[in-house]
Design a protein around this motif. Sequence first.
Motif, PDB file in Angstrom:
ATOM      1  N   THR A 368      28.382  21.817 -23.383  1.00  0.00           N
ATOM      2  CA  THR A 368      28.434  23.016 -24.218  1.00  0.00           C
ATOM      3  C   THR A 368      29.870  23.479 -24.438  1.00  0.00           C
ATOM      4  O   THR A 368      30.185  24.043 -25.484  1.00  0.00           O
ATOM      5  CB  THR A 368      27.614  24.153 -23.585  1.00  0.00           C
ATOM      6  OG1 THR A 368      28.073  24.364 -22.245  1.00  0.00           O
ATOM      7  CG2 THR A 368      26.151  23.806 -23.540  1.00  0.00           C
ATOM      8  N   LEU A 369      30.751  23.231 -23.463  1.00  0.00           N
ATOM      9  CA  LEU A 369      32.154  23.600 -23.634  1.00  0.00           C
ATOM     10  C   LEU A 369      32.787  22.786 -24.745  1.00  0.00           C
ATOM     11  O   LEU A 369      33.484  23.320 -25.616  1.00  0.00           O
ATOM     12  CB  LEU A 369      32.916  23.387 -22.322  1.00  0.00           C
ATOM     13  CG  LEU A 369      34.407  23.741 -22.362  1.00  0.00           C
ATOM     14  CD1 LEU A 369      34.586  25.242 -22.555  1.00  0.00           C
ATOM     15  CD2 LEU A 369      35.100  23.288 -21.079  1.00  0.00           C
ATOM     16  N   VAL A 370      32.537  21.475 -24.763  1.00  0.00           N
ATOM     17  CA  VAL A 370      33.091  20.606 -25.802  1.00  0.00           C
ATOM     18  C   VAL A 370      32.522  20.979 -27.169  1.00  0.00           C
ATOM     19  O   VAL A 370      33.246  21.061 -28.166  1.00  0.00           O
ATOM     20  CB  VAL A 370      32.799  19.128 -25.474  1.00  0.00           C
ATOM     21  CG1 VAL A 370      33.166  18.230 -26.647  1.00  0.00           C
ATOM     22  CG2 VAL A 370      33.567  18.703 -24.222  1.00  0.00           C
ATOM     23  N   CYS A 371      31.206  21.226 -27.223  1.00  0.00           N
ATOM     24  CA  CYS A 371      30.559  21.519 -28.507  1.00  0.00           C
ATOM     25  C   CYS A 371      31.042  22.831 -29.110  1.00  0.00           C
ATOM     26  O   CYS A 371      31.189  22.945 -30.329  1.00  0.00           O
ATOM     27  CB  CYS A 371      29.048  21.549 -28.332  1.00  0.00           C
ATOM     28  SG  CYS A 371      28.315  19.922 -28.162  1.00  0.00           S
ATOM     29  N   ARG A 372      31.267  23.837 -28.275  1.00  0.00           N
ATOM     30  CA  ARG A 372      31.675  25.131 -28.828  1.00  0.00           C
ATOM     31  C   ARG A 372      33.040  25.021 -29.510  1.00  0.00           C
ATOM     32  O   ARG A 372      33.288  25.653 -30.526  1.00  0.00           O
ATOM     33  CB  ARG A 372      31.664  26.210 -27.754  1.00  0.00           C
ATOM     34  CG  ARG A 372      32.818  26.183 -26.787  1.00  0.00           C
ATOM     35  CD  ARG A 372      32.908  27.484 -26.006  1.00  0.00           C
ATOM     36  NE  ARG A 372      31.796  27.642 -25.095  1.00  0.00           N
ATOM     37  CZ  ARG A 372      31.307  28.826 -24.745  1.00  0.00           C
ATOM     38  NH1 ARG A 372      31.814  29.924 -25.243  1.00  0.00           N
ATOM     39  NH2 ARG A 372      30.334  28.919 -23.875  1.00  0.00           N
ATOM     40  N   PHE A 373      33.934  24.193 -28.972  1.00  0.00           N
ATOM     41  CA  PHE A 373      35.232  24.027 -29.616  1.00  0.00           C
ATOM     42  C   PHE A 373      35.140  23.067 -30.811  1.00  0.00           C
ATOM     43  O   PHE A 373      35.875  23.217 -31.786  1.00  0.00           O
ATOM     44  CB  PHE A 373      36.273  23.542 -28.606  1.00  0.00           C
ATOM     45  CG  PHE A 373      36.696  24.612 -27.635  1.00  0.00           C
ATOM     46  CD1 PHE A 373      37.485  25.673 -28.065  1.00  0.00           C
ATOM     47  CD2 PHE A 373      36.280  24.599 -26.322  1.00  0.00           C
ATOM     48  CE1 PHE A 373      37.866  26.683 -27.190  1.00  0.00           C
ATOM     49  CE2 PHE A 373      36.648  25.599 -25.423  1.00  0.00           C
ATOM     50  CZ  PHE A 373      37.444  26.643 -25.870  1.00  0.00           C
ATOM     51  N   ALA A 374      34.209  22.108 -30.763  1.00  0.00           N
ATOM     52  CA  ALA A 374      34.010  21.214 -31.904  1.00  0.00           C
ATOM     53  C   ALA A 374      33.532  21.986 -33.127  1.00  0.00           C
ATOM     54  O   ALA A 374      33.999  21.762 -34.245  1.00  0.00           O
ATOM     55  CB  ALA A 374      33.018  20.115 -31.538  1.00  0.00           C
ATOM     56  N   VAL A 375      32.601  22.934 -32.920  1.00  0.00           N
ATOM     57  CA  VAL A 375      32.098  23.696 -34.061  1.00  0.00           C
ATOM     58  C   VAL A 375      33.158  24.661 -34.576  1.00  0.00           C
ATOM     59  O   VAL A 375      33.241  24.932 -35.787  1.00  0.00           O
ATOM     60  CB  VAL A 375      30.786  24.430 -33.692  1.00  0.00           C
ATOM     61  CG1 VAL A 375      31.031  25.620 -32.789  1.00  0.00           C
ATOM     62  CG2 VAL A 375      30.048  24.878 -34.944  1.00  0.00           C
ATOM     63  N   LEU A 376      34.031  25.160 -33.707  1.00  0.00           N
ATOM     64  CA  LEU A 376      35.132  26.006 -34.162  1.00  0.00           C
ATOM     65  C   LEU A 376      36.121  25.222 -35.007  1.00  0.00           C
ATOM     66  O   LEU A 376      36.600  25.706 -36.043  1.00  0.00           O
ATOM     67  CB  LEU A 376      35.845  26.623 -32.957  1.00  0.00           C
ATOM     68  CG  LEU A 376      35.229  27.891 -32.368  1.00  0.00           C
ATOM     69  CD1 LEU A 376      35.973  28.300 -31.102  1.00  0.00           C
ATOM     70  CD2 LEU A 376      35.240  29.036 -33.382  1.00  0.00           C
ATOM     71  N   VAL A 377      36.428  23.996 -34.576  1.00  0.00           N
ATOM     72  CA  VAL A 377      37.330  23.142 -35.368  1.00  0.00           C
ATOM     73  C   VAL A 377      36.687  22.800 -36.711  1.00  0.00           C
ATOM     74  O   VAL A 377      37.341  22.843 -37.757  1.00  0.00           O
ATOM     75  CB  VAL A 377      37.681  21.862 -34.591  1.00  0.00           C
ATOM     76  CG1 VAL A 377      38.474  20.896 -35.465  1.00  0.00           C
ATOM     77  CG2 VAL A 377      38.487  22.199 -33.344  1.00  0.00           C
TER      78      VAL A 377
END
Length: 408
Positions: A368-377
């Motif tokens: 979930t940590l990786v995904c939250r920054f992926a969606v922000l990018v």
Amino acid sequence: MSFLFCVVVLTGVLAAGAGVLLGTANPYCLFYGNKWDMGMDFFNPIYAALSGTASLYPPLPMAFYNAIGLCFPPEIWQGGAATLRASWQGTGLYALYQIAGIYLFCALVLGIKKGEKKERALFLTAALFSAPFLFQFERANFIFPVLLLILGFLRWKDSPLPWVRHLALICLAAAGACKIYPLALGIILVRERRWKDILMLGVYTAALLLLPSFLYGGPEAVYHRLWRNMQLHLNYLRRFGGFGYEVSAPNTFMLVSYWLGKPVSLAGIHAVSYSVLGVGALAAWFSKKTWRAWALAGCLMALVPQMSGFYSLILLFPAFVLLVDEADKKSPLDWFCFALFLIIWLPVWLFALPKSWYAGNVALFGETLVCRFAVLVLFAVLCAAGLVDAARRVLAWVCQKGRLSKKV
């Protein structure tokens, strides 16, 4: 893109299965970390509807949960949500809810997705095993019926039959009456200048927000309670964390502030939400490609509401289908966004991070940590592309006005 998506996701499934065998992944509860709370986003609202306790849902979904609650005798539901889940009625209704949702999802996507039947079937299988979908199955949140309504809107909004187009608008209105923020997809109608449809969408939404409220004491009483309950829950998140499986921009802002040891102000949280909403809506309006507008609307639905769990990323799925099926030649930007989508979908369950990384009582997992920054990018890249498209349109308009002036 469709083939790559299937290969990556199904490879992730095998890797995650290996993680379970090796003991590095929890086989009972993959993202939340508490198997005793599994599926409780289905049973908690049923108990709230039957008992009249605090609820975070508008009246339309509460009426849905009330109808399900009629299957439980008082001696069961009075024991609480956990007792509902433990009963044979709860087990059966929970299974029926999940099966019916998957069936409708497959039927709608098969009507939207292009390609041969085998390709579409494999694509559907990969989608159901992707990370946000697995988490929403784990939680059984009402976000899945909302996605079905959004898919219905996408499926039928351009039908040549007027009544079918109205059905599409009712689907979007119902999604908005259930979760409010799906109304961000109204930007699609604005882009297409379908003003009459926008008016009808407003009428349908108002009806679905107001009429069910009379089952619970009328609009004023219902929405006053709903606002109070939301504020209490938000205050809880601000005091005790809420970072774990939340992917919203305000929660990520709070998480980064926590890492930096800086206090989080309520004004700062609101500033993040309003900035994301304003820039995203403008970029979606002017985006050259339709899938980008859908992706920006999906990002807004996941990033703006503070109470936005990891499962909210399934609302990006319609945009992903449009990207994969796009007839035009894929640009480097399209492929970069596709790579970000793969990061979001990839079901590799990473271990829980140390408690020093998060506040509150909800574990923060690597996935979930990786995904939250992926969606922000993804959101930032699409906003930049949309604003560039807007600048080009303005420049073209200025140049056209200049040529007309010279002719005159």
